[in-house]
Structures are given as C-alpha cells and as structure tokens.
Design an enzyme around this catalytic site. Sequence first.
Site, mmCIF file in Angstrom:
data_model
loop_
_atom_site.group_PDB
_atom_site.id
_atom_site.type_symbol
_atom_site.label_atom_id
_atom_site.label_comp_id
_atom_site.label_asym_id
_atom_site.label_seq_id
_atom_site.Cartn_x
_atom_site.Cartn_y
_atom_site.Cartn_z
ATOM 1 C CE1 TYR A 149 -3.381 -2.738 0.615
ATOM 2 C CE2 TYR A 149 -4.567 -0.674 0.701
ATOM 3 C CZ TYR A 149 -4.563 -2.034 0.552
ATOM 4 O OH TYR A 149 -5.734 -2.686 0.333
ATOM 5 C CE LYS A 216 1.208 -16.803 2.257
ATOM 6 N NZ LYS A 216 0.740 -18.210 2.215
ATOM 7 C CG ASP A 267 -2.037 -19.669 3.907
ATOM 8 O OD1 ASP A 267 -1.342 -19.171 4.808
ATOM 9 O OD2 ASP A 267 -1.622 -20.593 3.201
ATOM 10 C CG ASP A 291 -7.672 -4.134 2.039
ATOM 11 O OD1 ASP A 291 -8.741 -3.709 2.502
ATOM 12 O OD2 ASP A 291 -7.388 -4.076 0.830
#
Length: 400
Positions: A149, A216, A267, A291
């Site tokens: 972002y 992640k 995930d 987000d």
Amino acid sequence: MGTGIKYENGKLIVPNDPIIPCIPGDGIGPDIWNACKPVLDKAVEKAYGGKRKIEWLTVGAGEDEWKRSGEFVPQATMDAITKYRVGIKGPLSTPVGKGFRSVNVMLRRLFDLYACVRPVSHIPGVPSPVKDPDAVNMIIFRENTEDLYAGIEWDSNTPEANRLIEVIKELSGKEVRPGSSIGIKPISEFGTKRLVRMAIQYAIDHKLPSVTLVHKGNIMKFTEGGFRKWGYEVAKEEFGDVTIPESELTDGQAPEGKIVIKDRITDAMFQQILLRPREYSVLAMPNLNGDYMSDALAAQVGGLGMAPGSNIGDGYAIFEATHGTAPKYAGLDKTNPGSIILSGAMMLDYLGWTEAADLVRKGVQGAVASKTVTYDLARQMPDATKVACSAFGKAICDHM
Ligand code: NAD
C-alpha cells in the site's frame, strides 16, 4: 465555544467540552452523519447530565468539497484536525484520474495515522452467514503506512519498470519476465514495532488474553517474516513482564495475568477465524493482510454496514464509517448509519468517555433486538420493521 483536546507526554487531555471536527463526507455520508450526531449527543447528555458536551466543527473533504472549493482536503480541514487532534468522518469518494489515489490515504499520511483499528463482534439479531457469529470477538490492528500500500509501483514497459527488472537481475540473479509491472513491498522494523506496541498496549488496557501476529513470513521471509520477528521482539523487549510467547506455554496454558503472543500464517488464519474464532482476541498484521481480513471478519458478523473503524497515530485519531459512499442511495435517508455510529462509540472510548460509549452500543443492540432497522438488515430479518436512516438513529436513542 468549546476547548481543544491536548496531547502531552503521550496522553490525551480531554476537556468537558472538546471541539471535534466532523467530515460528513460524500454520497450517503451526510445521511448517516445526520443520523449519527444526535445519537452521540444524546449518549453524552444521558451519561454526564450536561456536564460534558461535544462541540462539533463541520469541515469538508472529498469529492463534494472538491466541487465546492477545488480542493479535496482544504487547508482549513487540515488545520482543524492538526489543532483538535480527534475527528470523525463519513465515506469519501476520490474521482478516478485526479492525481492521487485516495483522500482517505492522504488523511492517513498527513497525520501519520499508522494503525487502522477495527473491532469485530456480533450484535445479537444482526443476520450473519455463519453458525455462531457470537464466537467472534476480535480487534484488528492493521499497519496503515507500509507494505504494497506504500504506492510504489510502475506500469509494465515503462523505463522505470524495465530498469528495476535489470537491477533485480544484477542484485539477485533472478529473471523477472520482460514487460512485467513492478510493485515494491517495504516493511520496516520501526513501522512494525510501533503497530505491535499499540496492539499489545490495547490488550493490556482491556485485559485481553492474546495478541496474534498474522503474516506470510513462510514465503516473504524478510518483509512479512520481518513483521513476525519484530513483533515478537517488541513484545519481549518492552512488555516482557506481561507477555509470554505461545512457544513457551506449558500444556497450552498461560500463566495468570500474562498475554500470550502468537503468530499465524495468513492463509491458515483465514481458516482459524471461521473454525476456531474463540481462540483469538487482538490481531496485528501488515497492511494487505489487514485489508482482506477486516472485510472477511466484518462479513462474519453481518457486513460492513455495521462495522466500525478508526485510523490512529500518536496523538491523532480519525474515526470513520468503513463502507463507501454508496452513491445510488445518496440523499434518500435510507442506508444504515450503524458503522459511523459504532465508530462514534469507539471515539467516545478513545476520549475516555466509556459510559457514553456503552450507552451508544446499548442503544444499537436495543434497536436491532426490537427489529427496528434499515432496509439492508430488514430484508434479512423476519418480521422486522424497515425504517429510514434517521429513524434508525432515533430508535437507537430510544433504546439507550
Ligand atoms: P460502497 O460501500 O459505497 O457500496 C457498496 C454497496 O454496499 C452499496 O451499493 C450498498 O448496497 C451497500 N452499502 C454500503 N454502505 C451501506 C450502508 N451504510 N447501509 C446499507 N448499505 C450499504 O462501495 P463501492 O460501491 O465500492 O464504493 C463507492 C465509493 O465509495 C467509491 O468512490 C469508493 O472509492 C468509495 N469508498 C470510500 C471508502 C471510505 O471513505 N472509507 C471506503 C470504501 C469505498
């Protein structure tokens, strides 16, 4: 009239008559703000019997403001937020192709509002797509200034993208497919630590059991992996006496009074919020993960129409409706003002006016329980009475 909020030695000093800038916003913004303001005023009046009162200062930003004054965020608005520190806003639209990405992003940058904070819990009676929405009681701290972002990217086949492809080859020996667009993902120790620090402090202040770092890092070892590493570091270095890493627990039990610091791969965490939501409380994560997860969690408890949010920095905070401007409903007095009203309750908490905040939440719960709701909820609730945006606000006041 009214007195400005001050910020000294890392603490807000809130007078009994704080001046609070409000930006009604674009599209349905004025509708939901007109329903919200009387709710917040009533809660404060009821909680403090006239001893406390907010002095609202209406300021402009967004597309309507741009049509009026030629500016998306006029100097007067920036000056008001700079001076008064805490504000509340409706949704803002940014016309495509007018020079910058988003007025919201601009406000976050201007005031270094580095944490997007979104509490997620279910209001009994709000329709939800999951079996046990009441199991969700989390608060997301999403980093607001870094990650993909940061807006550092180049279109395919530009000299900059082509040059970067060459540099990447030089530095890493890796081939990026010719003609690729390139985006850069910066995540810093400074940015991570101040965000995780705020999340842990929140857990301490609200006596919450855990803080989970969502990342992640298994794939993006230095960026998302850095987030994980620096998150554990700040917990150990600055909050070592009140936190414990999950890896040091015996039999999965935390010692009395200790906040467990855990981490989950993003995930897997999307599964966990559906399968084992009771195991999670405060979540801290980089921008893009935040987000996605904010909207997924909001959906679990009934959607964005009722989801509150805020952007918080050091000594500055803007509370906001989390949905957009829904232009086709603008001016119809029809849409759900729940998001901005519950954001207003967050703002009252932030000011330390928790009695008034609790009254706002009680009013919302009562209005929903009595099934006096706007069209978006009414169409999913059997036997509900569908009311206008402003009438939902009045029903909330009646149930305080
Ligand atoms: P949106 O949230 O405005 O609308 C999507 C749909 O959700 C609407 O058509 C409506 O059916 C429903 N909806 C939204 N808010 C509702 C409410 N309070 N009550 C009942 N139903 C509601 O999203 P969009 O159409 O993607 O975006 C429209 C504009 O809003 C764009 O210009 C976008 O940039 C802007 N936007 C602003 C913000 C913000 O200021 N925080 C956030 C998202 C989008």
